[in-house]
Design a protein around this motif. Structure first.
Motif, mmCIF file in Angstrom:
data_model
loop_
_atom_site.group_PDB
_atom_site.id
_atom_site.type_symbol
_atom_site.label_atom_id
_atom_site.label_comp_id
_atom_site.label_asym_id
_atom_site.label_seq_id
_atom_site.Cartn_x
_atom_site.Cartn_y
_atom_site.Cartn_z
ATOM 1 N N TRP A 112 29.578 36.342 9.566
ATOM 2 C CA TRP A 112 30.209 34.935 9.110
ATOM 3 C C TRP A 112 29.526 33.999 10.100
ATOM 4 O O TRP A 112 29.001 34.183 11.157
ATOM 5 C CB TRP A 112 31.838 35.028 9.584
ATOM 6 C CG TRP A 112 32.543 35.680 8.660
ATOM 7 C CD1 TRP A 112 32.902 37.333 8.850
ATOM 8 C CD2 TRP A 112 33.228 35.473 7.501
ATOM 9 N NE1 TRP A 112 33.712 37.572 7.756
ATOM 10 C CE2 TRP A 112 33.781 36.447 7.065
ATOM 11 C CE3 TRP A 112 33.349 34.072 6.783
ATOM 12 C CZ2 TRP A 112 34.700 36.632 5.893
ATOM 13 C CZ3 TRP A 112 34.051 34.086 5.612
ATOM 14 C CH2 TRP A 112 34.665 35.301 5.242
ATOM 15 N N GLY A 113 29.266 32.917 9.274
ATOM 16 C CA GLY A 113 28.451 31.619 9.894
ATOM 17 C C GLY A 113 29.795 30.688 10.504
ATOM 18 O O GLY A 113 30.897 31.511 10.320
ATOM 19 N N GLN A 114 29.606 29.971 11.314
ATOM 20 C CA GLN A 114 30.432 29.158 11.985
ATOM 21 C C GLN A 114 31.289 28.326 11.235
ATOM 22 O O GLN A 114 32.251 27.613 11.833
ATOM 23 C CB GLN A 114 29.826 28.423 13.088
ATOM 24 C CG GLN A 114 29.152 27.268 12.906
ATOM 25 C CD GLN A 114 27.736 27.333 12.349
ATOM 26 O OE1 GLN A 114 27.428 28.400 11.922
ATOM 27 N NE2 GLN A 114 26.819 26.293 12.278
ATOM 28 N N GLY A 115 30.909 27.981 9.959
ATOM 29 C CA GLY A 115 31.890 27.121 9.402
ATOM 30 C C GLY A 115 31.385 25.618 9.538
ATOM 31 O O GLY A 115 30.926 25.414 10.495
ATOM 32 N N THR A 116 31.606 24.942 8.330
ATOM 33 C CA THR A 116 31.062 23.555 8.422
ATOM 34 C C THR A 116 32.204 22.796 7.752
ATOM 35 O O THR A 116 32.602 23.134 6.484
ATOM 36 C CB THR A 116 29.640 23.430 7.788
ATOM 37 O OG1 THR A 116 29.352 22.051 7.635
ATOM 38 C CG2 THR A 116 29.425 24.106 6.159
ATOM 39 N N GLN A 117 32.507 21.582 7.967
ATOM 40 C CA GLN A 117 33.704 20.759 7.563
ATOM 41 C C GLN A 117 33.195 20.076 6.191
ATOM 42 O O GLN A 117 32.211 19.166 6.255
ATOM 43 C CB GLN A 117 34.270 19.865 8.558
ATOM 44 C CG GLN A 117 35.345 19.007 8.069
ATOM 45 C CD GLN A 117 36.621 19.902 7.629
ATOM 46 O OE1 GLN A 117 37.026 20.634 8.326
ATOM 47 N NE2 GLN A 117 37.100 19.276 6.343
ATOM 48 N N VAL A 118 33.874 20.020 5.268
ATOM 49 C CA VAL A 118 33.575 19.226 4.138
ATOM 50 C C VAL A 118 34.969 18.379 3.887
ATOM 51 O O VAL A 118 36.060 19.144 3.596
ATOM 52 C CB VAL A 118 33.237 20.120 2.755
ATOM 53 C CG1 VAL A 118 33.197 19.515 1.500
ATOM 54 C CG2 VAL A 118 31.934 20.924 2.960
ATOM 55 N N THR A 119 34.692 17.264 3.852
ATOM 56 C CA THR A 119 36.042 16.254 3.568
ATOM 57 C C THR A 119 35.451 15.362 2.177
ATOM 58 O O THR A 119 34.511 14.830 2.320
ATOM 59 C CB THR A 119 36.265 15.509 4.855
ATOM 60 O OG1 THR A 119 36.357 16.511 5.921
ATOM 61 C CG2 THR A 119 37.515 14.514 4.504
ATOM 62 N N VAL A 120 36.320 15.374 1.405
ATOM 63 C CA VAL A 120 36.288 14.631 0.007
ATOM 64 C C VAL A 120 37.478 13.678 0.116
ATOM 65 O O VAL A 120 38.548 14.004 0.041
ATOM 66 C CB VAL A 120 36.128 15.427 -0.941
ATOM 67 C CG1 VAL A 120 36.020 14.545 -2.232
ATOM 68 C CG2 VAL A 120 35.347 16.805 -0.963
ATOM 69 N N SER A 121 36.759 12.370 0.263
ATOM 70 C CA SER A 121 37.922 11.296 0.078
ATOM 71 C C SER A 121 38.231 10.819 -1.388
ATOM 72 O O SER A 121 37.192 10.889 -2.238
ATOM 73 C CB SER A 121 37.434 10.057 0.865
ATOM 74 O OG SER A 121 36.170 9.486 0.417
ATOM 75 N N SER A 122 39.609 10.464 -1.520
ATOM 76 C CA SER A 122 39.920 9.893 -2.879
ATOM 77 C C SER A 122 39.638 8.493 -3.219
ATOM 78 O O SER A 122 39.226 7.761 -2.250
ATOM 79 C CB SER A 122 41.254 10.336 -3.274
ATOM 80 O OG SER A 122 42.058 9.518 -2.269
#
Length: 129
Positions: free
Chosen positions: A119-129
């Motif tokens: 597994w990779g370490q993860g990357t945050q995706v944030t989508v604003s409305s």
């Protein structure tokens, strides 16, 4: 196999991001590659999985969960041993930590998360409305 994921960020709804997952230790054609994500308070969920032929490089399968079909695409750059998750038409519900995963031993897009070995370490995706 080591995986390094990056490329997440903050984007407005309708925008795009491209996540990258750099693999080291094995070539991509020897790996079942998956993308998963986990939103706060929710279970980790499958996003997509793919595999390429080690003989002629063609895509053997590319499968996506229904909620991202037509919006997300998995691709690769062999020279960089990197897998990409292109995410278009992003929605607030896509907000999550996204992970890439790999398995040299399992085959198929139905491999569950627990079936992936690396597994990779993860990357945050944030989508604003």
């Amino acid at each position: 196999v080591q995986l390094q994921a990056f490329g997440g960020g903050l984007v407005q709804a309708g925008g795009s991001l491209r996540l990258s997952c750099v693999a080291s230790g094995r070539t991509l054609s020897s790996l079942n590659m998956g993308w998963f994500r986990q939103a706060p308070g929710k279970e980790r969920e499958f996003v997509g999985a793919t595999r390429w032929s080690g003989i002629d490089g063609r895509t053997l399968y590319a499968h996506y969960t229904d909620s991202v079909k037509g919006r997300f695409t998995i691709s690769r750059d062999n020279a960089k041993n990197t897998v990409y998750l292109q995410m278009d038409s992003l929605k607030p519900e896509d907000t999550a930590v996204h992970y890439c995963a790999a398995s040299p031993f399992r085959f198929g897009y139905r491999v569950p998360a627990e079936g992936y070995d690396y597994w990779g370490q993860g990357t945050q995706v944030t989508v604003s409305s």
